[in-house]
Design an enzyme around this catalytic site. Structure first.
Site, PDB file in Angstrom:
ATOM      1  N   VAL A  66       0.837  -1.203   0.000  1.00  0.00           N
ATOM      2  CA  VAL A  66       0.000   0.000   0.000  1.00  0.00           C
ATOM      3  C   VAL A  66       0.872   1.254   0.000  1.00  0.00           C
ATOM      4  CG1 VAL A  66      -1.817   1.285   1.195  1.00  0.00           C
ATOM      5  CG2 VAL A  66      -1.839  -1.223   1.230  1.00  0.00           C
ATOM      6  N   ARG A 108      11.949  -0.005   7.877  1.00  0.00           N
ATOM      7  CA  ARG A 108      12.849  -0.697   8.807  1.00  0.00           C
ATOM      8  C   ARG A 108      14.180  -0.995   8.139  1.00  0.00           C
ATOM      9  NH1 ARG A 108       9.178  -5.027  11.730  1.00  0.00           N
ATOM     10  NH2 ARG A 108       8.365  -4.901   9.636  1.00  0.00           N
ATOM     11  N   VAL A 132     -11.192   0.000   6.800  1.00  0.00           N
ATOM     12  CA  VAL A 132     -12.330  -0.904   6.629  1.00  0.00           C
ATOM     13  C   VAL A 132     -12.659  -1.004   5.146  1.00  0.00           C
ATOM     14  CG1 VAL A 132     -14.762  -1.331   7.148  1.00  0.00           C
ATOM     15  CG2 VAL A 132     -13.294  -0.277   8.875  1.00  0.00           C
ATOM     16  N   ILE A 165     -13.280   0.782  -0.660  1.00  0.00           N
ATOM     17  CA  ILE A 165     -14.678   1.211  -0.651  1.00  0.00           C
ATOM     18  C   ILE A 165     -14.861   2.429   0.237  1.00  0.00           C
ATOM     19  CG2 ILE A 165     -17.058   0.502  -0.258  1.00  0.00           C
ATOM     20  CD1 ILE A 165     -16.123  -2.392  -0.333  1.00  0.00           C
ATOM     21  N   GLY A 211      -2.566 -16.087  -2.303  1.00  0.00           N
ATOM     22  CA  GLY A 211      -2.165 -14.968  -1.459  1.00  0.00           C
ATOM     23  C   GLY A 211      -3.316 -14.331  -0.706  1.00  0.00           C
ATOM     24  N   ASP A 216     -10.023 -10.351  12.322  1.00  0.00           N
ATOM     25  CA  ASP A 216      -9.912  -9.195  11.434  1.00  0.00           C
ATOM     26  C   ASP A 216     -11.283  -8.536  11.241  1.00  0.00           C
ATOM     27  OD1 ASP A 216      -8.439  -7.713   9.095  1.00  0.00           O
ATOM     28  OD2 ASP A 216     -10.245  -8.557   8.184  1.00  0.00           O
ATOM     29  N   LYS A 260     -12.849  -4.670  12.343  1.00  0.00           N
ATOM     30  CA  LYS A 260     -13.601  -3.772  11.461  1.00  0.00           C
ATOM     31  C   LYS A 260     -14.999  -3.498  12.020  1.00  0.00           C
ATOM     32  CE  LYS A 260     -10.764  -5.180   7.603  1.00  0.00           C
ATOM     33  NZ  LYS A 260     -10.510  -6.283   6.648  1.00  0.00           N
TER      34      LYS A 260
END
Lengths: 436, 436
Positions: free
Chosen positions: B17, B48, B133, B137, B188, B202, B206
């Site tokens: 991202v 890092r 979230v 979207i 993936g 997860d 959200k």
């Protein structure tokens, strides 16, 4: 309550949407005040006839026939009268006086958007109109704000509930066009004069608004290529169904590049085939949905009610809260942004695919002849299906699906097919969208 | 360009991202400047390891390992490192220094949202997290802004792409749970440790974010009732399919009233049956969608990509443009709003419907016995179907669909059925959502 300052809200119009807006402002006053940081005072409701019946019981002293005077003292004006005048004059008066304006008037925006945006910008007022497209669905704010760092490439919407209701009935219940329209009319989905809906004028107005927000470009409603649904037959709907498609009336706003390399915008409205597994295919009855493609975000869809008093009022209230918060926190208002000034390209420059159905003489060489016509125009077939011969051995029906090509070349292909040797008639031509 | 002022943007993290965010800022600089009214300068990217490979080629001099120092000079900080520390410390440092923060860190928000919102509010800075979230979207902004004048009653989302991919494969291709998970892993869609996804952690994170925005209430992640998909079998998926349903892992945030009259909020995650004609049923593969019900707006749905570098970056950029515009036009930032402080009610208070499958002895009176158990708990059956007997005449399989009832009563009913006379085993219990 808590010493909040007051913001005076003038409401113009008290039809099904206006009555719900008034109700929500009055009933949710405390909660709205907590969210806004100021109290909304409904200073009046301008109507033509004080004695008309209303959907909601409202305090009689709020009503007035003097809209002009009501606008004078307002911080925020909500225009829900519809039509061009006097809405246009009143909104202009409000903006020039520094009031923010919230409207659901798609016809006015489609015709006079740029001049109203300019009036707003000159005084830093806000003109917002979320309810003008797809009623309850939050679509304009996400296009403008959430996708502000992305590049929108295409917006494709089912934005007219009446025609979607008709096409959905034809698809799901096998209704004829006339029967579906009669049911739609009985249920109040169609106006007394259904032309605005079925000929695509309403969708075209929404296409101009979507295109101008998505591409920061003025798109006059006359520049929208428009085809309605009046030509769609039960046979076409049935044929689409058996081939795995559904016919929807689409309003499309798209960034395109013309054959001679000009980057521009296309805005168009027409009934088109959509694959049954496309998200837009699942939009039934009078619902609306807007499918958005953006460079980074990929495919998005926004779905919900496309009409209704309370539903539309929800979008008006969202804009009202935004305008009211601006009065509290300051900052210039948001109106239209037309800085990109892209050219509007004619429909001939669009890339699309055609599904062409034709009756031919069932003779050796007919397929080769038709393939020749396609090739002459640089169009290639993705599929050719021969259906059962109708009424005797001498005729066959063909369904040709083309690959994506320039609209102008596809249209020329169809013209050539109409007069081609061995072709008896072209029985259906529909575009296929959302495939690629 | 045009004498715009500069805004310094610090990027923390350069994974899939982060690399796309950096690319978009650098490539779309002029266009972003035109939209914002200021130029975004990417002042550095904290990582890092300076030598790690990146998805996008980026100027080497931008990289630094000194995140703390990078944050110091920034107007806007974009946090895409993930994890709790050092993200939390760096965001706090940024907010305390008056910088706006954009983050996609759902785990951090779910754990420490309220303290970060407070840090932002103290200095009037903006903390935004649209990408946390359902990635691309636009859902948080519409919930907060477009529906600001409405009452949201329920939010129901498919917000975890991995589990949706698994369930969708099981539904569409008849895969076993193991096969579907293996394919998801190969493509993936699943982490090396899939627990966060398949056990619903997860989705629960959200759910807290959705609930807190929809209902202006702090919802700790521990208060989210959570069930994963590991118990879902191919047989359940198949049975759902033949009954006209599909199983989806749903994150639900809902306004509910407890049986003793307390108005509150329920937040929960579980796999549930959805009717096949519900808009959420058409959400395939790794896509996400959030279905919203509001008092005035009715039913809305927001659909799109739930993951992906570029897709998530689009949402981050939307927040970035909003934060940058705030620097230009002024006004306080938007962070969390938890003013409603509603109580979080336990899952037992939720109203839902159950589909219960059980094997019984095929004897006279068995249906009456089961009906008796339901009635004892105040639960009524909407449908009872007896399927083909399995392995001989002595057994029968029953599928009971209940009417909507209190979760606690439904759960007690199932417990009682397990030990009821003539019941051999309860083979499946699933909730049915989105019906009413």
């Amino acid at each position: 309550m808590n010493g909040y300052r007051d913001l005076r809200v003038a409401l113009l119009g008290c039809g099904s949407v206006g009555a719900q807006v008034a109700r929500l402002i009055l009933e949710h006053g405390d909660e709205l005040a907590a969210r806004i940081g100021a109290r909304l005072t409904l200073s009046g409701i301008a109507v033509r006839n004080l004695d008309s019946p209303r959907d909601v019981e409202l305090p009689r002293e709020l009503f007035t026939t003097d809209a002009e005077r009501l606008v004078q003292g307002a911080d925020i004006v909500i225009e829900l009268m519809g039509g061009i005048e006097p809405a246009r004059a009143l909104i202009t008066q409000a903006l020039q006086g520094g009031a923010d304006v919230v409207t659901a008037n798609k016809a006015l925006l489609a015709e006079h958007g740029p001049e109203l945006f300019e009036a707003a910008e000159q005084v830093g007022a806000q003109l917002s109109y979320e309810a003008a497209v797809a009623a309850a669905i939050p679509i304009l704010r996400p296009l403008r704000e959430s996708l502000a760092g992305d590049h929108i490439t295409r917006v494709m919407g089912i934005v007219n509930g009446s025609t979607n209701y008709i096409l959905d009935r034809m698809d799901r219940f096998g209704d004829s066009a006339e029967d579906a329209a009669r049911v739609a009319s009985e249920l109040g989905f169609l106006e007394a004069d259904p032309t605005l809906d079925v000929e695509g004028y309403d969708a075209a107005q929404k296409a101009t608004i979507l295109a101008s927000i998505a591409f920061h470009t003025e798109v006059p409603v006359d520049a929208v290529h428009r085809e309605g649904i009046t030509g769609i037959t039960a046979a076409q709907v049935e044929a689409a169904k058996s081939a795995g498609y559904v016919i929807k009336l689409l309003a499309i706003a798209e960034r395109i590049t013309s054959s001679d390399g000009v980057d521009g915008v296309s805005a168009r409205v027409y009934p088109a085939l959509i694959r049954r597994d496309h998200p837009l295919a699942a939009v039934h009855e009078g619902k609306n949905a807007v499918f958005v493609e953006a460079e980074a975000a990929g495919e998005l869809m926004f779905y919900g009610a496309g009409a209704g008093g309370a539903e539309t009022a929800s979008a008006v209230l969202g804009d009202l809260v935004s305008a009211a918060r601006r009065h509290v926190v300051g900052g210039p208002g948001i109106a239209g942004s037309l800085h990109a000034e892209l050219p509007i390209l004619p429909v001939g420059e669009v890339n699309t695919a055609y599904q062409i159905m034709l009756d031919v003489r069932d003779e050796p060489g007919v397929l080769a002849a038709i393939a020749g016509v396609l090739a002459e125009h640089g169009v290639s077939a993705a599929s050719v299906e021969q259906s059962v011969a109708q009424g005797g051995g001498a005729r066959a029906s063909l369904v040709i699906g083309t690959h994506v090509a320039r609209e102008a070349d596809l249209a020329a292909t169809v013209d050539a097919l109409r007069t081609a040797d061995r072709v008896l008639s072209v029985t259906s031509v529909l575009r296929l969208e959302g495939a690629e």
